[in-house]
Write an enzyme that holds these catalytic residues in place. Structure first.
Site, PDB file in Angstrom:
ATOM      1  N   GLU A 191     -13.968  30.634 -21.874  1.00 31.85           N
ATOM      2  CA  GLU A 191     -13.638  30.050 -20.564  1.00 31.85           C
ATOM      3  C   GLU A 191     -13.606  31.120 -19.477  1.00 31.85           C
ATOM      4  O   GLU A 191     -12.620  31.268 -18.733  1.00 31.85           O
ATOM      5  CB  GLU A 191     -12.311  29.291 -20.646  1.00 31.85           C
ATOM      6  CG  GLU A 191     -12.385  28.141 -21.633  1.00 31.85           C
ATOM      7  CD  GLU A 191     -11.226  27.169 -21.581  1.00 31.85           C
ATOM      8  OE1 GLU A 191     -10.126  27.588 -21.192  1.00 31.85           O
ATOM      9  OE2 GLU A 191     -11.421  25.990 -21.911  1.00 31.85           O
ATOM     10  N   GLU A 386     -15.202  23.022 -27.670  1.00 34.12           N
ATOM     11  CA  GLU A 386     -13.814  22.550 -27.618  1.00 34.12           C
ATOM     12  C   GLU A 386     -13.781  21.161 -27.016  1.00 34.12           C
ATOM     13  O   GLU A 386     -14.398  20.922 -25.969  1.00 34.12           O
ATOM     14  CB  GLU A 386     -12.945  23.452 -26.734  1.00 34.12           C
ATOM     15  CG  GLU A 386     -12.566  24.759 -27.342  1.00 34.12           C
ATOM     16  CD  GLU A 386     -11.547  25.511 -26.503  1.00 34.12           C
ATOM     17  OE1 GLU A 386     -10.674  24.876 -25.874  1.00 34.12           O
ATOM     18  OE2 GLU A 386     -11.631  26.748 -26.488  1.00 34.12           O
TER      19      GLU A 386
END
Ligand code: BG6
Length: 489
Positions: A191, A386
């Protein structure tokens, strides 16, 4: 014709070292930023934990490290460090094709800047990869997932310091060489785009005045971009089998109305998000950032050759996390109340969607939207690394966990993934987040559970840490076995 996913689709689950391993000070591991993350109060769940969101200061960091009594759940995680064999056996039982995990940098280089690695740390991951290979499960390894050696924070100031690029490349080279033939799928930074939130956790940035310094944040991001490209180059040189991906926290943002100003606001929000993948996939700083940098007085220090490195060594695939979507409205169209609410991370409520107990708005169709959008933009293989539902699970007296809400959530998302593949998107795989219950990244609590496997531990780290199969465990096993034919109508 039976609807099903392609045979080579990589089904699996994902975790991160800092949330699952525990053993924070064992076998030579050095302290990392995640070890200072305190658990959030259950009443404050929707606000996210202090250490996750709030810029860190040196004083608070030192106090946390000296604090041996406080509640720092990432220090014990789910005890994967000692139970990985049992956990991997459970993954194999579900039929996993892949398992996404991360390496803890400070397990390999306790301070981060050493020349010689810590053999015990390397040996641990050797054992984990061997165990995965035993069952034919392909590891997908993140090099940096929300943790960073503390020594590099206090001595070097984190990623805003260019020297950290060399330390990271050395760390990557060490693990690429060591695990050659055992690992071929790599992700550089988890991220990478939310450095504005996780500046301390993943960037090692301290902000003494308690505010985020945009100049430092974007400078740190530039160093991570260069490091990621150098590491991609290295991975390809060391083993042509290696495939390297970037990882984005994808948040699709809808305009609150069809007012053109709201639409423009949504475009700005998208730029904020996609800037990071634009650099890592296309190999260039996008032109829309020039204006942003100018308006925010940001001047990046770009060394000679940096732009060339970014352009030459772009990623092989793009991975992303997907949990929710958000809604945005131009400040011109906001009521006073909405302006105040705009300060909340999760933004405005979408009247068409339901939200999780933590206020994350559940949007399966949004996943199809985002898959189409990203594939249209980049035309390289995508990987959902995810996705999942954080929920309060109940362990029944007979040892069962009935998590039908999780099954419903995952089923709807997988159905939309199938539609996206039919739309023409190239999707490599899907790793459900937190396949074994672990400590939440944002709130550092165990109660926010994602897993197919329940871990018998509470927020204080009390419990047997036994592993228990939830209803979703058996459900996912069927999904993988049938390539999802059982849930595609
Ligand atoms: C992603 C992170 O942001 O979301 C994970 O990469 C994290 O580390 C996951 O755990 C879910 O967030 P949370 O805060 O519910 O754990």
């Amino acid at each position: 014709m039976t609807k099903k996913f392609p045979n080579n689709f990589l089904w699996g689950g994902a975790t991160a070292a800092n949330q699952v391993e525990g053993a924070w000070n064992i076998d030579g591991r050095g302290p990392a930023t995640s070890d200072t993350a305190r658990a959030v109060n259950p009443e404050d769940r929707k606000t996210m934990g202090e250490e996750f969101i709030k810029p860190m200061t040196l004083e608070r960091l030192k106090a946390a490290l000296d604090d041996k009594e406080g509640l720092y759940p990432k220090r014990w995680g789910s005890d994967f460090y000692h139970r990985y064999k049992e956990d991997i056996a459970l993954m194999a039982e579900m039929g996993f094709k892949t398992y996404r995990l991360s390496i803890s940098w400070s397990r390999i280089f306790p301070n981060g800047d050493e020349t010689e690695p810590n053999e015990a740390g390397l040996a641990f991951y050797d054992a984990v990869f061997d165990e995965l290979n035993k069952y034919g499960i392909e590891p997908l390894v993140t090099l940096s997932h929300y943790e960073f050696p503390i020594y590099l924070v206090t001595e070097y100031g984190g990623w805003k310091n260019r020297k950290v690029i060399d330390f990271f490349v050395h760390y990557a080279k060490t693990v690429f060489n060591r695990y050659k033939g055992k690992v071929k799928y790599w992700l550089t930074f988890n991220e990478i785009n939310i450095l504005g939130i996780t500046g301390y956790l993943s960037g090692g940035l301290l902000f003494e005045d308690g505010k985020l310094n945009l100049q430092e944040m974007y400078q740190a991001a530039h160093h991570q971009f260069v490091a990621s490209s150098l590491v991609t180059k290295l991975a390809h040189e060391l083993d042509p089998e290696n495939k390297v991906g970037m990882m984005l926290a994808r948040m699709e943002t809808y305009p609150a109305t069809c007012h053109p100003d709201d639409m423009m606001q949504a475009i700005h929000k998208d730029h904020e998000n996609l800037f990071f993948s634009d650099v890592q996939v296309r190999g260039k700083y996008p032109s829309y950032m020039n204006r942003f940098f100018k308006e925010n007085n940001i001047t990046l220090e770009v060394a000679e050759g940096d732009l060339d490195i970014l352009e030459k060594h772009t990623v092989d695939f793009m991975s992303f996390s997907y949990y929710m979507t958000s809604v945005i409205r131009s400040p011109k169209n906001q009521t006073d109340e909405q302006k105040l609410a705009g300060n909340l991370i999760l933004g405005e409520a979408n009247p068409y969607l339901e939200a999780s107990d933590w206020g994350w708005q559940i949007d399966p169709v949004g996943l199809r939207v985002t898959l189409n959008k990203l594939y249209d933009r980049y035309q390289i293989p995508l990987f959902i690394v995810e996705n999942g539902l954080g929920a309060l699970d109940k362990l029944e007296e007979d040892g069962s966990v009935h998590d039908q809400y999780r099954i419903d959530y995952l089923e709807k998302h997988i159905q939309e993934m199938y539609e996206a593949i039919e739309d023409g998107v190239v999707l490599m795989g899907y790793t459900m987040w937190g396949c074994i219950d672990l400590i939440s990244a944002s709130t550092s609590e165990m109660s926010k559970r994602y897993g197919f496997v329940y871990v018998d531990a509470d927020d204080q780290g009390r419990g047997s840490f036994d592993r228990i199969r939830k209803d979703s465990f058996y459900w996912y096993k069927e999904v993988i076995a049938s390539q999802a034919a059982n849930i595609l109508k």
